[in-house]
Design a protein around this motif. Sequence first.
Motif, mmCIF file in Angstrom:
data_model
loop_
_atom_site.group_PDB
_atom_site.id
_atom_site.type_symbol
_atom_site.label_atom_id
_atom_site.label_comp_id
_atom_site.label_asym_id
_atom_site.label_seq_id
_atom_site.Cartn_x
_atom_site.Cartn_y
_atom_site.Cartn_z
ATOM 1 N N UNK A 26 0.822 -1.214 0.000
ATOM 2 C CA UNK A 26 0.000 0.000 0.000
ATOM 3 C C UNK A 26 0.857 1.265 0.000
ATOM 4 N N UNK A 27 2.044 1.184 0.553
ATOM 5 C CA UNK A 27 2.913 2.358 0.564
ATOM 6 C C UNK A 27 3.397 2.731 -0.834
ATOM 7 N N UNK A 28 3.431 1.741 -1.735
ATOM 8 C CA UNK A 28 3.919 2.000 -3.081
ATOM 9 C C UNK A 28 2.807 2.098 -4.120
ATOM 10 N N UNK A 29 1.618 1.579 -3.793
ATOM 11 C CA UNK A 29 0.547 1.557 -4.804
ATOM 12 C C UNK A 29 -0.712 2.312 -4.388
ATOM 13 N N UNK A 30 -0.740 2.890 -3.221
ATOM 14 C CA UNK A 30 -1.905 3.639 -2.715
ATOM 15 C C UNK A 30 -3.164 2.782 -2.658
ATOM 16 N N UNK A 31 -3.039 1.537 -2.198
ATOM 17 C CA UNK A 31 -4.199 0.646 -2.108
ATOM 18 C C UNK A 31 -4.476 0.269 -0.663
ATOM 19 N N UNK A 32 -4.618 1.253 0.191
ATOM 20 C CA UNK A 32 -4.811 1.006 1.620
ATOM 21 C C UNK A 32 -6.203 0.485 1.940
ATOM 22 N N UNK A 33 -7.067 0.383 0.956
ATOM 23 C CA UNK A 33 -8.427 -0.096 1.216
ATOM 24 C C UNK A 33 -8.517 -1.615 1.147
ATOM 25 N N UNK A 34 -7.454 -2.287 0.778
ATOM 26 C CA UNK A 34 -7.489 -3.740 0.605
ATOM 27 C C UNK A 34 -6.661 -4.484 1.647
ATOM 28 N N UNK A 35 -6.638 -3.995 2.860
ATOM 29 C CA UNK A 35 -5.889 -4.680 3.908
ATOM 30 C C UNK A 35 -6.686 -5.880 4.411
ATOM 31 N N UNK A 36 -6.008 -6.933 4.850
ATOM 32 C CA UNK A 36 -6.704 -8.129 5.341
ATOM 33 C C UNK A 36 -7.605 -7.815 6.539
ATOM 34 N N UNK A 37 -8.619 -8.631 6.712
ATOM 35 C CA UNK A 37 -9.534 -8.471 7.824
ATOM 36 C C UNK A 37 -10.566 -7.386 7.599
ATOM 37 N N UNK A 38 -10.711 -6.936 6.357
ATOM 38 C CA UNK A 38 -11.688 -5.902 6.057
ATOM 39 C C UNK A 38 -11.294 -4.529 6.576
ATOM 40 N N UNK A 39 -10.036 -4.346 6.856
ATOM 41 C CA UNK A 39 -9.535 -3.088 7.392
ATOM 42 C C UNK A 39 -9.350 -2.097 6.253
ATOM 43 N N UNK A 40 -10.132 -1.031 6.259
ATOM 44 C CA UNK A 40 -10.055 -0.010 5.217
ATOM 45 C C UNK A 40 -9.476 1.262 5.817
ATOM 46 N N UNK A 41 -8.238 1.510 5.509
ATOM 47 C CA UNK A 41 -7.552 2.695 6.013
ATOM 48 C C UNK A 41 -7.230 3.680 4.905
ATOM 49 N N UNK A 42 -7.990 3.609 3.813
ATOM 50 C CA UNK A 42 -7.702 4.467 2.665
ATOM 51 C C UNK A 42 -7.868 5.948 2.998
#
Length: 162
Positions: A26-42
């Motif tokens: 996510x630090x390189x692709x800006x995809x913070x919404x796809x973290x495991x466990x349904x964690x959306x930190x976008x």
Amino acid sequence: MRVLFWVVFIGLCINTGALLLSTLVSLFTSSASRLPGGLDLSALYQYDTRLYIPYVSLVIALSALKAYMAYLMIKIVTRFDLDRPFNTEVALLVTRIGHVALEAAVLALLITSYGKWVQHRGVELQPLDGTGEWLFLAGVIFTIAHVFRRGVEFQAENDLTV
């Protein structure tokens, strides 16, 4: 029980590794919404990555503590003897699990406090709270550890008597 705890341990290790890898990606692709466990930190990632990195690091650390607790349970199951259930090694392992649960409670409190602080800055963040559950678990485990310590003392005293 050994197989069950190994499955839990491996699952928690995979979850921790997936969180770590997803965070790095996510630090390189800006995809913070796809973290495991349904964690959306976008929303947090878009707001400021300097706030995102500490928050997700705390979440990863909490996940690692869960895996470590499962590992300690594996050690207990392998060293537990039904003929002599109270031994010093198992009592120390149960105490260590209590310490790890207390550490997890402190970490959960940090995650909750940090999340509230970030929300006050105007960032929409899904709340993660589990401090009470971790404190309760730590209390139960410390009680069990105390029972084990007393059991070790009684068993040693019984061995000397016989």
